[in-house]
Structure formats: C-alpha cells, structure tokens
Design an enzyme around this catalytic site. Structure first.
Site, short mmCIF file in Angstrom:
data_model
loop_
_atom_site.label_atom_id
_atom_site.label_comp_id
_atom_site.label_asym_id
_atom_site.label_seq_id
_atom_site.Cartn_x
_atom_site.Cartn_y
_atom_site.Cartn_z
N ASN A 166 1.07 -1.26 -0.13
CA ASN A 166 -0.09 -0.12 0.19
C ASN A 166 1.08 1.36 0.54
OD1 ASN A 166 0.36 -0.86 2.65
ND2 ASN A 166 -0.97 0.33 3.88
N GLU A 262 4.77 -3.39 11.95
CA GLU A 262 4.34 -2.72 12.53
C GLU A 262 2.69 -3.50 11.61
OE1 GLU A 262 0.75 -1.47 11.29
OE2 GLU A 262 1.71 -0.48 10.05
N CYS A 302 -3.32 1.43 7.54
CA CYS A 302 -3.08 1.36 8.41
C CYS A 302 -3.86 1.92 8.85
CB CYS A 302 -2.17 -0.03 9.03
SG CYS A 302 -0.42 1.13 8.59
#
Length: 495
Positions: A166, A262, A302
């Site tokens: 992304n 993450e 996210c």
C-alpha cells in the site's frame, strides 16, 4: 459518486536492470514472476521469484560484506542517504508511474508518496550523527572503583525488511533508510504485488553511493521467499509491515531474534456534540476529514478511519455530511488526475470487502452510500446500524468502508473505541481541550489526533501501537535505535 473514464496508457513502464539484486550485482534468478496492473490485469513485466537457495545466497552475500564502520563510516552513510533523497525527487515521474501502475495508488497519491520517501531518507541521513552513547556511572558503586567506561551504539548486523503493497516506496524507505543509517546490511523482500517500485528505489540507492554489497532485493512470495528470509540464521533483525496473522507466521519463522512489526489497525474517530455547538462549520470539517481519512488509497491504509462514534445529538446531520462528501468522490482510473479512488490491489481483495459488507447488511446494517463493486474497484461505502460482531467492526477491513455509530456519553464512546484487538491510532473532534486530553489519556492506542482523523502521521514520530497493532515502533529515529545495539567498553586502571 462519479466514475472517471480515461484511456489506458500504452507507454512502456520502467524496467529494472534485472529481476533481483544480490551479491553486489543485478541478477535474474532461476524463476520469474509476473507483475500486473491491478486495474486491468495488464502485464507490466517480470521480476525474479527468489528461491530459498537464492535467498541464502543474498543473505550470505550481505553478511560477508560485514558492517564495518571503517569501510563505510557514518559521514559516508549520511552523504549517500542525502544524495538518495535528492535523486528520489529528481526521478519523481518514473517513481510515480511505476508505483501507480503496479499498485493501487492514483497518480496524485503516488506523487505525494515520492515526497514523503525523500523526507524519510533525509531524516535517516540526519540520524548518522546521532549514533552516540554515553559514559557509564562506575563511580556510583564501590565495585566500580578504579574503572571508567562508556557505551556506543553498533549495528545489529543483517536486517531483513519485508514491506507491504500500500505504500511501496515510503515504507521501503522507512525500513531501508534507518537500517543503512545505523550501519547495517539489508535484505529487502518487497510486496509480491509491487516489486518494481522497490527495485527502482534500490537503483537510486546504488546510484547515490550505497555500497552494492550491503543491499539485496529479493522479490518473491511470502511462503517461499519471505519464510526463507526471516528464518535465515544470518539475519539479526526482522522489520515487517503487514497483517496480524502474517506477523504471527513471521515471528514463528524468525525464532529468537529481534523483530519490529507494524500490524495494522481498526481505527476509531470520536465526534463530540460540542464540535457542532462551537460552529456548524466545524462539524462539516470533521465530516470531510473523516471521509479523507477513510477512503484515501481506497481504504488500504493501516491508519484509515474505519469506525466513527458520533454524539447522537448531531449524528443525523453528521451522517448526511459524510454521505454527501463521499458521493462527491471520483472513482476511476489511477492515471487520471481527477480520480480520488482507484482500485484495490486485486479483484480478490475487492471481493473480500464486498463479502464483509454483505455480511454486515445481512446482520441489519444499512448502506447509506456505496456498496458497489466492479472488478478490483469497490466504491466507497458508508454503513450504519452495524452489528457489534460484524467483521467490519471487529477486524481491519483494509478497504473503502466506513462505519458510523451514535453514542450517548463520552464514556460510552471511549469504551466502544477501545473495544478492538487493535490499537494503532485514533482521532477526536471536540472544542473542549480538557475533554480532548481526558479522552486521549483513556484511549488505548499509540497516537491520538485531536481535531483530526486517525489518518495522520509524520515520518519522524514513533509509529505503532499496543495489542495487535505491532511490536516496537517505527519512525526514523526510533527504528535506528532498534536497529543498533549498545556496546560497552570498560577500562580498569592499573594499580
């Protein structure tokens, strides 16, 4: 919502010198894998599908090169990373095209990411002058008599960097930049869907003066290439960005070594009624911020806003404002500068999002706008009345879906916002500073944005969160610290 039509480009995409990089040179491995545009499935090229044996060769190569500061001192690392930041900006057009065509970002989103990646490299360069230690307090104990000492910060060794699709440029920069600044060697496995961006970035690093023997890029699958990389005995630290389930697999494969992870979020925004009392325009600002935070990169972020809890006293108006702003978004081809929402990374992912929306509707949710899918495109969708156990409430959807629910009291809103296994970031809109600070203290997340959505980050801040959202913190300074180890030198004076 407007669908934007524009003709596909027939221009050839940038091609790397070869399908991978290891042992200090560009190479083509034994197997290749295709790279396709998720918008229409068109073939953009091929890269190496790196085998476990080739991963071993790549890791052994950077490990053999070592991390000696004599061969690549801090000032040379700083110069190389500064030069790379400048080259990223000079090659903006190429990077924007590669990112947008192989990934899911519109040209506007990809252009903005180029600037952020350059900033990440600049911040990384600055950290080379801050790799300092301090003296140790031997005089503070009787056992330290006649001794003096200090510690320095030394590179951990070989860093395995695994990055998502992304943000295929800036998140690569967030791992590779700090690792190199700290003096480490790096083996990068980019996302299977977006390897060309990583290879273009590697070319920039080499052109800027990063020693080729300290950097390897090994495209390939997670199950093959990724597993072989994180489990390699010569890898000293794994830095991973991706989903929670994959993070668990990475941890199992890595074993007892340092990890930075993450792992996503299910981010909430709280909109209090005083936001409307202060000024009607303030509530409209909140609605537009929520829409921008929910649907950028088609929700594949996210930090995306996924859940909004709004005071019941202003809920009807707020929902209308959000729906109006959502329906003004343009869905269309990535190459069109007017496009706001491009495709998801694959038709399969768009189908998954559609299925989650269908599940919520069958449970009683109302689709206020959106809910439509065509191929890899899923129109931005606003839901209300969603059951508490629906996936769009409990899991990270990673797609263009926003849930809005009213609340009666601030305590209730905080409880519902915290009712998730994730804890990345949150936002709150309120005109009362004391209330904002109280809510910020009670939200169990890594960051709280006051009078902003959850979708905000600067690249210098410690980034991450508790619970399923990850292990450790990214952000350049904090990643450099994690990618170094303290080394103590103690001297005993002669009697």
């Amino acid at each position: 919502m407007t669908t934007v039509e524009s003709p596909p480009t027939d221009q050839p995409i940038w091609r790397p010198p070869a399908g991978a990089l290891w042992s200090g040179r560009w190479v083509d491995g034994a197997s290749a894998m295709p790279v396709r545009d998720p918008e229409d499935g068109s073939l953009l090229g091929h890269v190496t599908d790196t085998s476990p044996a080739e991963v071993d060769r790549a890791v052994a190569g950077v490990a053999a090169a070592g991390t000696s500061a004599e061969e690549w001192p801090a000032w040379r690392r700083r110069e190389a990373l500064d030069a790379a930041a400048r080259l990223v900006l000079r090659r903006r057009e190429v990077l924007t095209e590669v990112m947008s065509r192989e990934g899911c970002k519109t040209v506007r989103e990809a252009t903005a990411e180029v600037s952020r990646a350059a900033e990440t490299l600049r911040l990384s360069a600055q950290q080379t002058g801050r790799l300092t230690g301090e003296t140790l307090p031997f005089s503070d104990t009787s056992r330290g008599a006649g001794r003096l000492g200090w510690y320095t910060r030394e590179p951990v060794g070989v860093v395995a960097a695994i990055t998502p699709f992304n943000d295929p440029l800036n998140l690569v920069a967030h791992k590779v930049g700090p690792a190199l600044a700290a003096g480490n060697a790096v083996v990068l496995k980019p996302a299977e869907a977006t390897p060309l961006t990583a290879l273009a970035f590697a070319e920039i690093l080499l052109d800027a003066g990063v020693p080729a023997e300290r950097l390897a890029v090994v495209p390939g699958t997670g199950a093959g290439t990724g597993r072989a990389l994180v489990g390699h005995p010569l890898v000293d630290l794994v830095s991973f960005t991706g989903g929670f389930r994959t993070g668990n697999e990475v941890a199992r494969a890595a074993g007892a070594k340092k990890t930075l992870m993450e792992l996503g979020g299910n981010n909430a925004v709280l909109v209090l009624d005083d936001a409307a009392r202060e000024a009607a325009a303030h509530a409209v600002v909140a609605a537009h911020a929520v829409v921008a935070g929910a649907f950028g990169v088609a929700g594949q972020n996210c930090l995306s806003v996924q859940r909004v809890f709004v005071s019941s006293r202003i809920a009807d108006r707020f929902i209308r404002d959000v729906v109006t702003a959502t329906e003004a978004l343009r869905v269309g081809r990535k190459a069109d500068s007017r496009t706001d929402i491009g495709p998801l990374i694959s038709e399969r992912e768009a189908g998954r999002v559609q299925e989650w929306v269908r599940e919520a509707r069958e449970g009683g949710a109302e689709v206020r706008t959106g809910g439509r899918r065509e191929g890899a495109f899923h129109w931005p969708t606003v839901l209300t009345g969603v059951p508490a156990d629906a996936k769009v409430m409990t899991e990270e959807i990673f797609g263009p879906v926003l849930v809005i629910e009213p609340f009666e009291t601030v305590d209730e809103a905080i409880t519902r916002a915290n009712d998730t296994r994730y804890g990345l970031q949150a936002g709150i809109f309120t005109a009362a500073l004391e209330t904002a600070l109280d809510v910020a203290e009670r939200l169990r997340v890594g960051a709280v944005m006051i009078n902003d959505s959850s979708d905000f980050r600067i690249d210098a801040m410690p980034f991450g969160g508790p619970k399923r959202s990850g292990v450790g913190r990214e952000g350049v300074r904090y990643a450099v610290e994690a990618m170094t180890e303290p080394k103590i030198v103690a001297v005993r004076r002669s009697a």
